[in-house]
Design an enzyme around this catalytic site. Structure first.
Site, PDB file in Angstrom:
ATOM      1  N   LYS A 114       0.914  -1.265   0.032  1.00 59.16           N
ATOM      2  CA  LYS A 114      -0.079  -0.011   0.182  1.00 59.16           C
ATOM      3  C   LYS A 114       0.771   1.046  -0.158  1.00 59.16           C
ATOM      4  O   LYS A 114       0.493   2.126  -0.505  1.00 59.16           O
ATOM      5  CB  LYS A 114      -1.011   0.140   1.233  1.00 59.16           C
ATOM      6  CG  LYS A 114      -2.127  -0.878   1.204  1.00 59.16           C
ATOM      7  CD  LYS A 114      -3.248  -0.544   2.094  1.00 59.16           C
ATOM      8  CE  LYS A 114      -4.581  -1.251   1.881  1.00 59.16           C
ATOM      9  NZ  LYS A 114      -5.500  -1.057   3.031  1.00 59.16           N
ATOM     10  N   LYS A 195      -5.207 -10.267  -5.779  1.00 59.72           N
ATOM     11  CA  LYS A 195      -6.628 -10.457  -5.058  1.00 59.72           C
ATOM     12  C   LYS A 195      -7.782  -9.468  -5.396  1.00 59.72           C
ATOM     13  O   LYS A 195      -7.322  -8.361  -5.534  1.00 59.72           O
ATOM     14  CB  LYS A 195      -5.994 -10.325  -3.457  1.00 59.72           C
ATOM     15  CG  LYS A 195      -6.796  -9.420  -2.657  1.00 59.72           C
ATOM     16  CD  LYS A 195      -6.365  -9.358  -1.218  1.00 59.72           C
ATOM     17  CE  LYS A 195      -6.228  -7.779  -1.016  1.00 59.72           C
ATOM     18  NZ  LYS A 195      -6.556  -7.227   0.219  1.00 59.72           N
ATOM     19  N   LYS A 198     -10.897  -3.969  -2.544  1.00 66.29           N
ATOM     20  CA  LYS A 198     -11.932  -2.638  -1.961  1.00 66.29           C
ATOM     21  C   LYS A 198     -11.417  -1.431  -2.979  1.00 66.29           C
ATOM     22  O   LYS A 198     -12.283  -0.926  -3.551  1.00 66.29           O
ATOM     23  CB  LYS A 198     -11.994  -2.478  -0.874  1.00 66.29           C
ATOM     24  CG  LYS A 198     -12.985  -3.499   0.182  1.00 66.29           C
ATOM     25  CD  LYS A 198     -13.415  -2.548   1.282  1.00 66.29           C
ATOM     26  CE  LYS A 198     -13.759  -3.513   2.358  1.00 66.29           C
ATOM     27  NZ  LYS A 198     -12.554  -3.139   3.482  1.00 66.29           N
TER      28      LYS A 198
HETATM   29  P1  TYM Z   1     -10.662  -5.329   5.318  1.00 67.96           P
HETATM   30  O1  TYM Z   1     -11.785  -4.464   5.435  1.00 67.96           O
HETATM   31  O2  TYM Z   1      -9.705  -5.306   4.122  1.00 67.96           O
HETATM   32  O3  TYM Z   1     -11.262  -6.848   4.761  1.00 67.96           O
HETATM   33  C1  TYM Z   1     -12.459  -7.547   5.479  1.00 67.96           C
HETATM   34  C2  TYM Z   1     -12.469  -9.040   5.504  1.00 67.96           C
HETATM   35  O4  TYM Z   1     -12.445  -9.404   4.201  1.00 67.96           O
HETATM   36  C3  TYM Z   1     -11.405 -10.255   3.978  1.00 67.96           C
HETATM   37  N1  TYM Z   1     -11.052 -10.198   2.483  1.00 67.96           N
HETATM   38  C4  TYM Z   1     -10.720 -11.259   1.574  1.00 67.96           C
HETATM   39  N2  TYM Z   1     -11.314 -12.345   1.882  1.00 67.96           N
HETATM   40  C5  TYM Z   1     -11.255 -13.329   0.738  1.00 67.96           C
HETATM   41  N3  TYM Z   1     -10.824 -12.744  -0.701  1.00 67.96           N
HETATM   42  C6  TYM Z   1     -10.376 -11.450  -0.769  1.00 67.96           C
HETATM   43  N4  TYM Z   1     -10.041 -11.303  -2.000  1.00 67.96           N
HETATM   44  C7  TYM Z   1     -10.444 -10.588   0.430  1.00 67.96           C
HETATM   45  N5  TYM Z   1     -10.405  -9.602   0.651  1.00 67.96           N
HETATM   46  C8  TYM Z   1     -10.540  -9.010   2.022  1.00 67.96           C
HETATM   47  C9  TYM Z   1     -10.160  -9.742   4.721  1.00 67.96           C
HETATM   48  O5  TYM Z   1      -9.295 -10.526   4.972  1.00 67.96           O
HETATM   49  C10 TYM Z   1     -11.078  -9.462   6.028  1.00 67.96           C
HETATM   50  O6  TYM Z   1     -11.225 -10.624   6.862  1.00 67.96           O
HETATM   51  N6  TYM Z   1      -7.422  -4.918   9.019  1.00 67.96           N
HETATM   52  C11 TYM Z   1      -8.805  -5.595   8.547  1.00 67.96           C
HETATM   53  C12 TYM Z   1      -9.790  -5.285   9.441  1.00 67.96           C
HETATM   54  C13 TYM Z   1      -9.819  -5.260  10.949  1.00 67.96           C
HETATM   55  C14 TYM Z   1      -9.741  -6.389  11.597  1.00 67.96           C
HETATM   56  C15 TYM Z   1      -9.453  -6.277  13.110  1.00 67.96           C
HETATM   57  C16 TYM Z   1      -9.807  -7.731  11.169  1.00 67.96           C
HETATM   58  C17 TYM Z   1      -9.216  -4.317  11.631  1.00 67.96           C
HETATM   59  N7  TYM Z   1      -9.312  -4.939  13.046  1.00 67.96           N
HETATM   60  C18 TYM Z   1      -9.342  -7.080  14.119  1.00 67.96           C
HETATM   61  C19 TYM Z   1     -10.008  -8.794  12.335  1.00 67.96           C
HETATM   62  C20 TYM Z   1      -9.543  -8.523  13.716  1.00 67.96           C
HETATM   63  C21 TYM Z   1      -9.047  -4.969   7.083  1.00 67.96           C
HETATM   64  O7  TYM Z   1      -8.897  -4.011   6.635  1.00 67.96           O
HETATM   65  O8  TYM Z   1      -9.908  -5.915   6.492  1.00 67.96           O
END
Ligand code: TYM
Length: 335
Positions: A114, A195, A198
């Protein structure tokens, strides 16, 4: 004792089927497990690690809560809340910053990726995994259900917990990542070598977004990049990544075993048939979500009520751990 589950999702851009398959769909399943106590958080402070339009961020946070309800998360079964409503997260992150070597953060793959794409890299982007560790650790979490891309961050949270426990005595539970067997890494439909993300969700053909209408879903999937062959099987061959990705989406949404998924396509007349079948299951899953969402999103009084209730419960769980940590680190607590 119940196992405590904590997970989060950022209110940045729109949610796509990768987020749904890798995370949110599994959270809904976990709700009915009597062995688990679930906490799901909209991590708006994490969204601030890249520049945001304030009004858009506010709107997306409410929309994401409505989407939580539309997919079937139930505030009476799971604790649903917004991260910034509970100050423990930011305060806890500061305390954890002071036991986390900066070298650990610079090694994070997501930071490296990023930060290369930003002209100005904000300190928050580097520190993002420490805030995530605070989310997890201050709730005495056992298990963190996430997609593959977040595994490294959960491992960092484990390292921080162990280091803190070593320096100040047993305090934090060392959490485990829980990664789905099917669909932990859904790839971009326009480029199956990267991947689904978003930040590209608005690029034509990249992702199916949760609130897309059936026509749009069909168009995106029918256009998905595949290869010039015709064999429909799961494969690790990078050249077959497009077909593999479509099969993975199909498998995750139907819940079928690998051999049953492949058997469904033994008589297919090429990738067109596969795409049609995938589009059908995706539309079937997304339609009820879209319908429920449109009913819920306008009820702002109910959304406010759920946010208030969630924040109160979240504080009750995390504040005692914060007091404990502050005391252990030598801060004075007034009576
Ligand atoms: P975020 O918002 O990017 O994504 C949310 C969840 O979706 C999963 N994910 C995917 N799974 C499968 N294929 C994909 N292409 C894909 N893209 C995203 C992510 O792995 C995630 O589970 N830092 C984290 C959010 C967070 C968090 C936490 C998670 C903040 N605090 C505490 C767990 C525990 C994030 O940015 O996820």
């Amino acid at each position: 004792m119940k196992r405590r589950i904590f997970s989060g999702i950022q209110p940045s851009e729109v949610i796509h089927i990768g987020n749904y398959i890798g995370a949110v769909r599994r959270w809904v399943e976990m709700q009915d497990d009597p062995e688990k106590e679930n906490i799901f958080c909209i991590v708006d402070l994490h969204a601030l690690t890249v520049p945001q339009d304030p009004n858009a961020l506010r709107a997306r946070t409410l929309e994401l809560l409505a989407l939580f309800l539309a997919v079937g998360l139930d505030p009476n079964k799971s604790l649903l809340f917004v991260q910034s409503h509970v100050t423990v997260h930011a305060e806890g992150a500061w305390l954890l910053n002071c036991v986390t070597p900066e070298g650990w953060l610079k090694k994070m793959t997501q930071y490296k990726d990023k930060s290369q794409k930003q002209e100005t890299v904000l300190t928050g982007l580097l520190d993002y995994p420490v805030l995530m560790a605070a989310d997890i650790l201050f709730y005495d979490t056992h298990e963190v259900p996430v997609g593959e891309d977040q595994k490294q961050h959960v491992e960092l949270a484990r390292n921080i917990a162990e280091r803190f426990n070593h320096l100040y005595g047993e305090t934090f539970i060392v959490p485990e990542p829980a990664i789905a067997k099917a669909g932990a890494r859904i790839m971009g439909l326009d480029d199956p070598s990267a991947k689904m993300s978003k930040s590209l969700a608005h690029t034509k053909g990249h992702a199916v977004r949760l609130l897309d209408d059936p026509k749009e879903i069909e168009r995106t999937i029918m256009r998905a990049k595949t290869d010039s062959g015709s064999e429909i099987r799961f494969s690790k061959d990078p050249a077959k990544a497009g077909v593999n990705n479509l099969l993975t989406i199909y498998q995750a949404l139907t819940g079928k075993a690998t051999e049953h998924v492949e058997a469904d396509f033994t008589n297919a007349r090429g990738y067109g048939d596969l795409k049609k079948a995938v589009a059908e299951v995706v539309i079937e899953k997304m339609e009820p979500i879209r319908r429920r969402y449109s009913e819920i999103v306008s009820d702002s009084a109910e959304l406010q009520r759920i946010m208030r209730m969630g924040a109160e419960k979240a504080r009750a769980i995390s504040e005692p751990r914060l007091v404990d940590v502050k005391q252990k680190m030598g801060l004075i607590m007034t009576a």
